[in-house]
Design a protein around this motif. Structure first.
Motif, short mmCIF file in Angstrom:
data_model
loop_
_atom_site.label_atom_id
_atom_site.label_comp_id
_atom_site.label_asym_id
_atom_site.label_seq_id
_atom_site.Cartn_x
_atom_site.Cartn_y
_atom_site.Cartn_z
N GLY A 1 19.29 -0.62 -48.46
CA GLY A 1 20.14 -1.07 -49.56
C GLY A 1 21.09 0.01 -50.02
O GLY A 1 22.27 -0.24 -50.28
N LEU A 2 20.57 1.23 -50.15
CA LEU A 2 21.42 2.35 -50.59
C LEU A 2 22.52 2.64 -49.58
O LEU A 2 23.64 2.99 -49.95
CB LEU A 2 20.57 3.60 -50.80
CG LEU A 2 19.62 3.58 -52.01
CD1 LEU A 2 18.73 4.81 -52.01
CD2 LEU A 2 20.41 3.49 -53.32
N GLY B 1 23.31 -7.60 -64.53
CA GLY B 1 22.51 -8.02 -65.67
C GLY B 1 21.60 -9.18 -65.32
O GLY B 1 20.45 -9.25 -65.79
N LEU B 2 22.08 -10.07 -64.47
CA LEU B 2 21.27 -11.21 -64.07
C LEU B 2 20.08 -10.77 -63.23
O LEU B 2 18.98 -11.33 -63.35
CB LEU B 2 22.13 -12.21 -63.27
CG LEU B 2 23.41 -12.70 -63.94
CD1 LEU B 2 24.05 -13.80 -63.09
CD2 LEU B 2 23.16 -13.19 -65.36
N HIS B 3 20.27 -9.78 -62.38
CA HIS B 3 19.18 -9.28 -61.56
C HIS B 3 18.09 -8.65 -62.43
O HIS B 3 16.90 -8.85 -62.18
CB HIS B 3 19.69 -8.25 -60.55
CG HIS B 3 20.20 -8.86 -59.28
ND1 HIS B 3 21.45 -9.42 -59.20
CD2 HIS B 3 19.64 -8.99 -58.06
CE1 HIS B 3 21.64 -9.88 -57.97
NE2 HIS B 3 20.55 -9.64 -57.26
N THR C 1 10.00 -7.84 -56.82
CA THR C 1 10.13 -7.37 -58.19
C THR C 1 10.69 -5.95 -58.28
O THR C 1 11.71 -5.73 -58.96
CB THR C 1 8.79 -7.47 -58.94
OG1 THR C 1 8.32 -8.81 -58.86
CG2 THR C 1 8.95 -7.07 -60.40
N PRO C 2 10.09 -4.93 -57.62
CA PRO C 2 10.66 -3.58 -57.74
C PRO C 2 12.04 -3.46 -57.10
O PRO C 2 12.88 -2.69 -57.57
CB PRO C 2 9.63 -2.70 -57.02
CG PRO C 2 8.88 -3.62 -56.13
CD PRO C 2 8.85 -4.94 -56.82
N ALA D 1 17.59 -2.38 -57.96
CA ALA D 1 19.00 -2.67 -57.66
C ALA D 1 19.79 -2.91 -58.93
O ALA D 1 20.96 -2.49 -59.04
CB ALA D 1 19.09 -3.89 -56.73
N GLY D 2 19.17 -3.59 -59.89
CA GLY D 2 19.85 -3.84 -61.15
C GLY D 2 19.99 -2.60 -61.99
O GLY D 2 21.08 -2.27 -62.50
#
Length: 300
Positions: free
Chosen positions: A115-116, A60-62, A226-227, A232-233
């Motif tokens: 990341g994935l 949620g923070l991300h 940004t993206p 991620a979020g």
């Protein structure tokens, strides 16, 4: 995680918003702050657990941090998204907005794939206090070395063209980056999967070494982030509505508000700060903070 109280949520949220954009590593601080404080914080806020409720909270923070970036750079993103749409529609890449849009796409692919594939492995194996402290020291070294090497690099100066304001001029300068340089700068974000390594820090260093000014390197770093942060979020948002998020929706909301506000203030400060200043203070902070945290953790 049901024991997470509102004070913890707000403090961690504010830390997330600031450290995600300052070149000091948000994940590293998310690991180290609870460990150094100890007690209930260390028990409640453990990001390395395979199914960490704390990680669900950080999701949620991300999203809130990404929202702050979108709001701050809203005019840029209107131009960038518009450029992407027109380039696809007319099958061309001619205008600065169209070129910048595709540079961001190209620069985002390496960290998206990595990341994935690697985020879970790196977080569960390295997302512990001692490795995080060591990587924070390494982050400080990277920032310092980047500044030293940058002084021997001739900064690429690109004409702003017929820009109507400073933001448009900056985007036009960035749009003139060769695709290979943009890919290398974006690829540096992969290192931020390591807790303690800053996404904005390594991308700024990569930009400086590719000839960007501090101001343009910071701007490109924030646009690239940004993206990535938003995706991620969003990918993990379902966790907030499953067992991991049970009983903490209020804390998530409070932490997200704190994260949004602190991230917005942070990016507003940094875009002005890097107009005339360097990464050196952050290099010193990361080295000292990482060393102090490592000493504290090993001597306990």
């Amino acid at each position: 995680m049901s024991q997470l109280d509102y004070l913890e949520a707000i403090v961690v949220g504010a830390f997330q918003g600031v450290t995600e954009l300052f070149p000091v590593s948000s994940l590293g601080h998310s690991v180290l702050v609870p460990a150094v404080v100890g007690g209930r914080w260390a028990r409640d806020l453990d990001v390395s657990a395979p199914e960490s409720p704390y990680l669900a909270f950080i999701v949620g923070l991300h999203v809130a941090t990404a929202a702050a970036l979108l709001v701050f750079f809203r005019r840029d993103w209107v131009r960038i998204i518009g450029g992407f749409v027109t380039s696809v529609r007319y099958r061309r890449v001619r205008t600065p907005a169209e070129r910048l849009a595709w540079l961001i796409v190209i620069a985002t692919i390496p960290v998206g794939v990595s990341g994935l594939l690697l985020e879970h492995l790196f977080r569960t194996t390295l997302g512990r206090p001692v490795p995080a402290a060591a990587f924070l020291i390494a982050n400080g070294v990277v920032l310092y070395v980047g500044e030293r090497l940058r002084r021997r690099t001739n900064t690429v100066q690109t004409a702003p063209g017929a820009a109507v304001d400073a933001d448009v001029a900056a985007d036009q300068r960035l749009s003139r980056l060769p695709a290979g340089r943009a890919a290398l700068i974006g690829g540096a974000q992969v290192l931020a999967l390591l807790p303690g390594i800053s996404r904005s820090g390594v991308t700024m260093v990569a930009g400086l070494l590719r000839g960007l000014s501090h101001e343009d390197a910071a701007r490109f770093s924030f646009l690239l982030a940004t993206p990535v942060i938003l995706a991620a979020g969003v990918l993990k948002v379902p966790d907030l509505f499953g067992p991991l998020g049970a009983g903490i929706h209020g804390q998530v909301l409070a932490g997200s508000v704190a994260s949004f506000v602190s991230a917005y203030l942070a990016v507003r400060f940094l875009t002005r700060y890097f107009h005339t200043r360097t990464l050196m203070p952050f290099a010193i902070y990361c080295t000292l903070a990482g060393t102090a945290a490592l000493a504290w953790l090993t001597l306990q």
